[in-house]
Design a protein around this motif. Structure first.
Motif, PDB file in Angstrom:
ATOM      1  N   ASN A 545       0.760  -1.081   0.016  1.00  0.00           N
ATOM      2  CA  ASN A 545      -0.106   0.002  -0.105  1.00  0.00           C
ATOM      3  C   ASN A 545       0.843   1.341   0.070  1.00  0.00           C
ATOM      4  N   SER A 546       2.188   1.080   0.334  1.00  0.00           N
ATOM      5  CA  SER A 546       3.012   2.479   0.389  1.00  0.00           C
ATOM      6  C   SER A 546       3.402   2.821  -1.096  1.00  0.00           C
ATOM      7  N   ASN A 547       3.256   2.235  -2.061  1.00  0.00           N
ATOM      8  CA  ASN A 547       3.525   2.407  -3.327  1.00  0.00           C
ATOM      9  C   ASN A 547       2.251   2.533  -4.290  1.00  0.00           C
ATOM     10  N   LYS A 548       2.129   2.979  -5.473  1.00  0.00           N
ATOM     11  CA  LYS A 548       0.849   3.359  -6.163  1.00  0.00           C
ATOM     12  C   LYS A 548       1.153   1.933  -7.288  1.00  0.00           C
ATOM     13  N   HIS A 549       0.099   1.727  -7.675  1.00  0.00           N
ATOM     14  CA  HIS A 549      -0.192   0.557  -8.535  1.00  0.00           C
ATOM     15  C   HIS A 549      -1.385   0.635  -9.831  1.00  0.00           C
ATOM     16  N   PRO A 550      -1.117   1.342 -10.700  1.00  0.00           N
ATOM     17  CA  PRO A 550      -2.083   2.221 -11.793  1.00  0.00           C
ATOM     18  C   PRO A 550      -2.383   0.923 -12.347  1.00  0.00           C
ATOM     19  N   ALA A 551      -1.994  -0.240 -12.596  1.00  0.00           N
ATOM     20  CA  ALA A 551      -2.569  -1.208 -13.284  1.00  0.00           C
ATOM     21  C   ALA A 551      -3.917  -1.871 -12.763  1.00  0.00           C
ATOM     22  N   LEU A 552      -3.965  -1.697 -11.257  1.00  0.00           N
ATOM     23  CA  LEU A 552      -5.180  -2.279 -10.705  1.00  0.00           C
ATOM     24  C   LEU A 552      -6.372  -1.722 -10.960  1.00  0.00           C
ATOM     25  N   ALA A 553      -6.317  -0.399 -11.778  1.00  0.00           N
ATOM     26  CA  ALA A 553      -7.434   0.378 -12.300  1.00  0.00           C
ATOM     27  C   ALA A 553      -8.279  -0.528 -13.107  1.00  0.00           C
ATOM     28  N   GLU A 554      -7.606  -1.324 -13.752  1.00  0.00           N
ATOM     29  CA  GLU A 554      -8.092  -2.044 -14.927  1.00  0.00           C
ATOM     30  C   GLU A 554      -8.810  -3.299 -14.331  1.00  0.00           C
ATOM     31  N   VAL A 555      -8.614  -3.717 -13.125  1.00  0.00           N
ATOM     32  CA  VAL A 555      -9.070  -4.758 -12.580  1.00  0.00           C
ATOM     33  C   VAL A 555     -10.193  -4.674 -12.008  1.00  0.00           C
ATOM     34  N   ASN A 556     -11.287  -5.549 -12.057  1.00  0.00           N
ATOM     35  CA  ASN A 556     -12.618  -5.375 -11.325  1.00  0.00           C
ATOM     36  C   ASN A 556     -12.294  -5.498  -9.744  1.00  0.00           C
ATOM     37  N   SER A 557     -13.094  -4.505  -9.087  1.00  0.00           N
ATOM     38  CA  SER A 557     -12.861  -4.360  -7.669  1.00  0.00           C
ATOM     39  C   SER A 557     -13.865  -4.892  -6.979  1.00  0.00           C
ATOM     40  N   SER A 558     -14.322  -6.054  -7.311  1.00  0.00           N
ATOM     41  CA  SER A 558     -15.327  -7.047  -6.568  1.00  0.00           C
ATOM     42  C   SER A 558     -15.011  -8.315  -6.421  1.00  0.00           C
ATOM     43  N   HIS A 559     -15.474  -9.306  -5.439  1.00  0.00           N
ATOM     44  CA  HIS A 559     -15.139 -10.704  -5.676  1.00  0.00           C
ATOM     45  C   HIS A 559     -15.512 -11.233  -6.698  1.00  0.00           C
ATOM     46  N   PRO A 560     -14.604 -12.058  -7.212  1.00  0.00           N
ATOM     47  CA  PRO A 560     -15.012 -12.823  -8.595  1.00  0.00           C
ATOM     48  C   PRO A 560     -16.581 -13.389  -8.245  1.00  0.00           C
ATOM     49  N   PHE A 561     -16.868 -14.017  -7.260  1.00  0.00           N
ATOM     50  CA  PHE A 561     -18.106 -14.613  -7.115  1.00  0.00           C
ATOM     51  C   PHE A 561     -18.984 -14.105  -6.064  1.00  0.00           C
ATOM     52  N   GLN A 562     -18.801 -12.449  -5.987  1.00  0.00           N
ATOM     53  CA  GLN A 562     -20.060 -12.021  -5.607  1.00  0.00           C
ATOM     54  C   GLN A 562     -21.306 -12.229  -6.121  1.00  0.00           C
ATOM     55  N   GLY A 563     -22.560 -11.959  -5.392  1.00  0.00           N
ATOM     56  CA  GLY A 563     -23.831 -12.253  -5.881  1.00  0.00           C
ATOM     57  C   GLY A 563     -25.001 -12.407  -4.792  1.00  0.00           C
ATOM     58  N   GLN A 564     -26.028 -12.722  -5.333  1.00  0.00           N
ATOM     59  CA  GLN A 564     -27.179 -12.869  -4.383  1.00  0.00           C
ATOM     60  C   GLN A 564     -27.187 -14.207  -3.674  1.00  0.00           C
ATOM     61  N   TYR A 565     -27.707 -14.019  -2.305  1.00  0.00           N
ATOM     62  CA  TYR A 565     -27.490 -15.250  -1.792  1.00  0.00           C
ATOM     63  C   TYR A 565     -28.683 -16.180  -2.390  1.00  0.00           C
ATOM     64  N   SER A 566     -28.236 -17.609  -2.521  1.00  0.00           N
ATOM     65  CA  SER A 566     -29.261 -18.543  -3.149  1.00  0.00           C
ATOM     66  C   SER A 566     -29.479 -19.702  -2.294  1.00  0.00           C
ATOM     67  N   VAL A 567     -30.222 -20.596  -2.720  1.00  0.00           N
ATOM     68  CA  VAL A 567     -30.497 -21.989  -1.797  1.00  0.00           C
ATOM     69  C   VAL A 567     -29.115 -22.844  -1.950  1.00  0.00           C
ATOM     70  N   SER A 568     -28.471 -22.561  -3.144  1.00  0.00           N
ATOM     71  CA  SER A 568     -27.183 -23.421  -3.262  1.00  0.00           C
ATOM     72  C   SER A 568     -26.113 -22.909  -2.224  1.00  0.00           C
ATOM     73  N   ASP A 569     -26.179 -21.551  -1.750  1.00  0.00           N
ATOM     74  CA  ASP A 569     -25.392 -21.203  -1.050  1.00  0.00           C
ATOM     75  C   ASP A 569     -25.422 -21.762   0.509  1.00  0.00           C
ATOM     76  N   VAL A 570     -26.922 -21.969   0.718  1.00  0.00           N
ATOM     77  CA  VAL A 570     -27.366 -22.707   2.205  1.00  0.00           C
ATOM     78  C   VAL A 570     -26.686 -24.062   2.045  1.00  0.00           C
ATOM     79  N   LYS A 571     -26.640 -24.651   1.220  1.00  0.00           N
ATOM     80  CA  LYS A 571     -26.091 -26.144   0.820  1.00  0.00           C
ATOM     81  C   LYS A 571     -24.527 -26.167   1.201  1.00  0.00           C
ATOM     82  N   LEU A 572     -23.940 -25.081   0.302  1.00  0.00           N
ATOM     83  CA  LEU A 572     -22.616 -24.804   0.809  1.00  0.00           C
ATOM     84  C   LEU A 572     -22.237 -24.829   2.144  1.00  0.00           C
ATOM     85  N   ARG A 573     -22.762 -23.639   2.616  1.00  0.00           N
ATOM     86  CA  ARG A 573     -22.567 -23.427   4.189  1.00  0.00           C
ATOM     87  C   ARG A 573     -22.563 -24.622   4.961  1.00  0.00           C
TER      88      ARG A 573
END
Length: 636
Positions: A545-573
């Protein structure tokens, strides 16, 4: 001694019935002015015989060891060791020396290299070790000299740019064995915790440990150069006269094999008290050696910058943290990253596909692994001292006293409680390491894929989020579905080794991009709010964090598997809770045992009892779901 190439020495270590493990041959000699058969060791490498010829080796016909040695005085980086061990019956020898009194002869042939080419060195060394033993005359050393010349003529730093650096490291096998716990191991190391891996023989130990590290982008290639900066243990009398700010290691102490073997393991209050009073007997000086007198990895630094990289004179556990708080801000303002082409197709694809909210039923990321073509721009990090890419990878985890020791000899046991060691990722085969749980934060028992985390608070921090469970499930499903594909192993298809590394690279890039965003609480909660808060207090995060990394501006800033909670998530948990809590395991074992008994009672009885068992199982599942929410998922 002039270094002609990446290989520093070829060493033969043998077991002597009276003297224990000792160096029998080295080419070139380990110490200037000594002969090839000298048993004298540089002080920094006093543990070499015990690393090359591992504890309990007599139980196996052959074994392979990866280990790390600290740099010698004046050198800059870790020395990477690969050792191939074999034993042969003494009666089979054509020439039998007088000191061979046992029925078997145990020896290791070892390569000490400046490049972390573990698997490649192992492949070459195994062939030579086999040929050396087939001679049945260990005085025939010409083959070892030829090996030294061959390796130095054929190996070069360009090999770090290709896939050969990962030879023998299989993330597929790791995911198949540890399943979703792979992500827990990944996060443990991100938090710079004290992690101990345990299994026998050594080749399984070092293979699993180094495979976990290979999931971190650039870590194997460029992230371990500062991972073994420790001081060998000295006697109490020598420690008393040792100044904390001693800049060099010119002093040389002669220690016999017997003295080294009689190490106080710190078992019991008296031993721990002595280790505390004497700073682990000689471990006072912080690491790395003589850091204030050199510039890391060729970085062009002013005198002021070198001064800021000076080794702390204090030895308190907090010293490594407080020093970074007083960094001159001017050294952080100047970005040392080149603005140019950003070649990370994996992250770009993840960005495109993860931009929409997705349920766990969809395939949020289909990252295709990209070959490491060597085109990435690497520059020396002014603060980390590591060769970094445009994203700041590798993270400076194994720096400033955080050690990576793929195999630890029993004689190194004191390092686990050394005040100059912030933490470690270490491997051990001796049960004494595993029994002393107070010296580590987590013990990874590879045989059972069991991750034992002692602190309830740390278990809570590492408890996977719903998005993390989706990510782990995605990996496991792809690897499991393709496990029988004869063409898959080691290639770039989905479920392959490179593909898995690409997933973790995308995951880490997304995490880094997320922490840079304003109002990012919701985004970071997918990675684990408590985890991110703990990670932000680590050394590697502060350096990044002490340095700048401009390349990260091109990276999506969210979890690759973010999304709405579903029944499948209950099974996983639910599945995750059952597999990882003590109560869940007991219930699962009872169910499995009852099911086996039903099958064995015969068809008629099985039909009558089976219906009742099904009803009971359904009722138990319903009852169990009522308290899984409160069950710590990392209860083991």
């Amino acid at each position: 001694m002039e270094k002609r190439g990446p290989v520093l020495h070829i060493v033969v270590v043998g077991f002597h019935h009276k003297k224990g493990c000792q160096v029998e041959f080295s080419y070139p000699p380990l110490k200037r002015g000594e002969g090839h058969d000298s048993q004298s060791l540089p002080e920094e490498w006093k543990y070499l015989p015990f690393l090359a010829l591992p504890d309990g080796a007599h139980n196996y016909q052959e074994d392979t060891v990866f280990f790390h040695l600290p740099p010698r005085c004046g050198d800059r980086t870790t020395v990477y060791g690969v050792s191939c061990y074999r034993q042969i019956e003494a009666k089979a020898l054509k020439v039998r020396q007088a000191d061979i009194t046992r029925e078997t002869v145990q020896k290791s042939v070892c390569v000490l290299s400046q490049l972390p080419l573990y698997g490649l060195l192992q492949a070459k060394l195994q062939l030579i070790t086999h040929a050396y033993f087939e001679e049945k005359d260990f005085s025939q050393i010409s083959i070892l000299k030829e090996l030294y010349d061959h390796m130095n003529s054929s190996l070069g730093s360009t090999l770090l740019e290709g896939s050969q650096v990962y030879l023998g490291l299989s993330p597929r096998d790791l995911v198949l064995h540890f399943r979703h716990k792979v992500l827990i191991l990944f996060k443990l190391i991100l938090l710079e915790k004290k992690v101990l891996f345990y299994i026998s023989p050594v080749n399984r130990l070092v293979g699993a440990l180094m495979t976990v590290l290979s999931l971190f982008p650039g870590m194997i290639e460029h992230g371990l150069s500062d991972c073994s900066q420790y001081r060998p243990r000295k006697s109490i009398s020598e420690d008393a006269g040792l100044q904390e700010n001693t800049p060099q290691l010119d002093d040389s102490v002669s220690v016999s094999a017997a003295d080294t073997a009689n190490i106080n393991l710190g078992i019991g209050e008296g031993g721990r008290r002595m280790a505390g009073n004497h700073s682990a007997e000689g471990q006072k000086a912080n690491v790395p050696f003589s850091q204030s007198e050199k510039t890391w990895n060729g970085a062009q630094s002013s005198n002021g910058t070198v001064q800021r990289l000076k080794v702390p004179s204090r030895t308190s556990p907090a010293s490594s943290e407080s020093d970074w708080e007083t960094l001159d801000p001017s050294v952080l303002e100047e970005s040392n990253l080149k603005e140019g082409e950003r070649e990370n197709t994996a992250s770009e694809q993840a960005e495109n596909l993860a931009s929409e909210g997705m349920s766990s039923e969809s395939l949020p990321i289909t990252v295709q692994p990209q070959a490491n073509t060597g085109h990435a721009v690497l520059v020396p990090g002014l603060i980390s001292g590591l060769e970094e890419d445009q994203y700041g990878m590798p993270l400076a985890i194994f720096t400033k006293g955080y050690l990576c020791l793929p195999y630890m000899a029993l004689q190194q046991h004191h390092l686990l409680s050394d005040v100059a060691v912030r933490g470690f990722v270490a491997g051990a085969t001796n049960i004494l390491f595993r029994q002393q749980k107070h010296l580590s934060d987590a013990i990874v028992e590879i045989e059972d894929a069991h991750v034992q985390i002692h602190d309830p608070e740390l278990r809570k921090i590492l408890n996977p989020t719903t998005a993390d469970l989706r990510f782990a499930d995605y990996l496991v499903k792809h690897v499991t579905e393709n496990r029988d594909d004869v063409f898959l192993d080691g290639t770039g298809w989905e479920g392959g080794d490179e593909w898995i590394r690409a997933q973790f690279s995308a995951y880490l890039h997304a995490l880094l991009a997320a922490v840079l965003q304003p109002d990012n609480e919701k985004t970071l909660s997918d990675f684990g709010t408590a985890f991110v808060a703990a990670w932000k207090n680590t050394h590697n995060y502060r350096v990044w964090n002490s340095n700048k990394h401009p390349a990260l501006a091109e990276v999506n800033s969210s979890h690759p598997f973010q999304g709405q909670y579903s029944v499948s998530d209950v099974k996983l948990r639910l599945s995750h809770s059952v597999q990882n809590s003590e109560r869940g395991k007991k219930i699962g074992n009872v169910m499995a045992s009852t099911s086996r008994n039903v099958v064995q009672t015969g068809k008629a009885v099985g039909q009558s009892v089976g219906g009742a068992f099904t009803s009971a199982k359904s009722a138990m599942s319903s009852w169990f779901s009522t308290f899984t929410q409160s069950t710590p998922s990392l209860g083991d």
